[in-house]
Scaffold this motif. Sequence first.
Motif, short mmCIF file in Angstrom:
data_model
loop_
_atom_site.label_atom_id
_atom_site.label_comp_id
_atom_site.label_asym_id
_atom_site.label_seq_id
_atom_site.Cartn_x
_atom_site.Cartn_y
_atom_site.Cartn_z
N UNK A 174 21.17 40.85 -34.20
CA UNK A 174 20.17 40.03 -34.87
C UNK A 174 20.47 38.55 -34.67
N UNK A 175 19.48 37.68 -34.84
CA UNK A 175 19.74 36.24 -34.77
C UNK A 175 20.73 35.83 -35.83
N UNK A 176 21.44 34.73 -35.57
CA UNK A 176 22.38 34.22 -36.55
C UNK A 176 21.63 33.76 -37.81
N UNK A 177 22.29 33.86 -38.98
CA UNK A 177 21.64 33.37 -40.19
C UNK A 177 21.34 31.89 -40.08
N UNK A 178 20.23 31.47 -40.70
CA UNK A 178 19.85 30.07 -40.62
C UNK A 178 20.81 29.16 -41.37
N UNK A 179 21.43 29.67 -42.43
CA UNK A 179 22.29 28.85 -43.25
C UNK A 179 23.52 29.64 -43.66
N UNK A 180 24.54 28.89 -44.14
CA UNK A 180 25.73 29.55 -44.67
C UNK A 180 25.39 30.36 -45.91
N UNK A 181 24.40 29.92 -46.67
CA UNK A 181 23.98 30.65 -47.87
C UNK A 181 23.43 32.02 -47.48
N UNK A 182 22.63 32.08 -46.40
CA UNK A 182 22.08 33.35 -45.94
C UNK A 182 23.20 34.29 -45.49
N UNK A 183 24.19 33.76 -44.79
CA UNK A 183 25.32 34.58 -44.35
C UNK A 183 26.10 35.11 -45.54
N UNK A 184 26.32 34.26 -46.56
CA UNK A 184 27.05 34.70 -47.75
C UNK A 184 26.28 35.77 -48.50
N UNK A 185 24.96 35.62 -48.58
CA UNK A 185 24.13 36.61 -49.27
C UNK A 185 24.19 37.95 -48.54
N UNK A 186 24.15 37.90 -47.20
CA UNK A 186 24.22 39.13 -46.42
C UNK A 186 25.58 39.80 -46.59
N UNK A 187 26.65 38.99 -46.63
CA UNK A 187 27.99 39.51 -46.85
C UNK A 187 28.09 40.19 -48.21
N UNK A 188 27.57 39.56 -49.25
CA UNK A 188 27.59 40.15 -50.58
C UNK A 188 26.77 41.43 -50.64
N UNK A 189 25.63 41.43 -49.97
CA UNK A 189 24.76 42.60 -49.93
C UNK A 189 25.50 43.82 -49.37
N UNK A 190 26.15 43.64 -48.23
CA UNK A 190 26.90 44.75 -47.63
C UNK A 190 28.16 45.07 -48.42
N UNK A 191 28.82 44.05 -48.97
CA UNK A 191 30.02 44.28 -49.76
C UNK A 191 29.74 45.09 -51.01
N UNK A 192 28.64 44.77 -51.70
CA UNK A 192 28.27 45.53 -52.89
C UNK A 192 27.96 46.99 -52.54
N UNK A 193 27.27 47.19 -51.42
CA UNK A 193 26.95 48.55 -50.99
C UNK A 193 28.22 49.33 -50.65
#
Length: 203
Positions: A174-193
């Motif tokens: 996938x394309x890189x996240x637009x911001x560091x916030x988006x990357x952190x949110x994606x990391x938290x999303x997968x980490x919680x799962x």
Amino acid sequence: MDRLVVPFGKPRGERADAVRNREHLLRTAREMLAEHGADRVTMDGLAERAGLGKGTVFRRFGSRAGIFRALIDADDRRFQQQVLSGPPPLGPGAEPVDRLVAYGRARIAFLVEHHAIARAALDRTQPVPAGTQSMTQLHIRMLLVQAGSVPNLDGVAVQITAALEGPLLLYLSRPEPDTAVAAAAFTDFLGDAWQTLVERLLR
């Protein structure tokens, strides 16, 4: 990526000048990544920026993908040392379930942070590596053993290794996240799962 830290047998030593060249090239490649992104890092550009011959770069890395494999391997070794001897819960000293949760969260964060490098490290002329146990799978299996009785232990270790790293492999395309916030949110999303999966399995 994701190789065992402890080598089998005594490693062959490198000449001092070869070690210096390698470290200089890796530092230079990191500078280029930070300034221009992975797409702008080339063999010719790295040689010119480092002030070394193109042949030296080819002998050291073999290909453009080899530059990125060397970069991610160096960071991966530092990650593995934290797992093997760092503070708990990622390192030794915590309960196995807590270590498993911490490992998954840390590994996800590592792979998301390195996704551009990992994508560039793929050599599309070579087959996808398969059939070998990764450090992740071995570590997960060890923690499952410590956690208690798990039916079909080896199969479960394979399945939850895939659950940890499979979605991230898809993410690499996938394309890189637009911001560091988006990357952190994606990391938290997968980490919680990941935490939900481990706790439902073992608690």
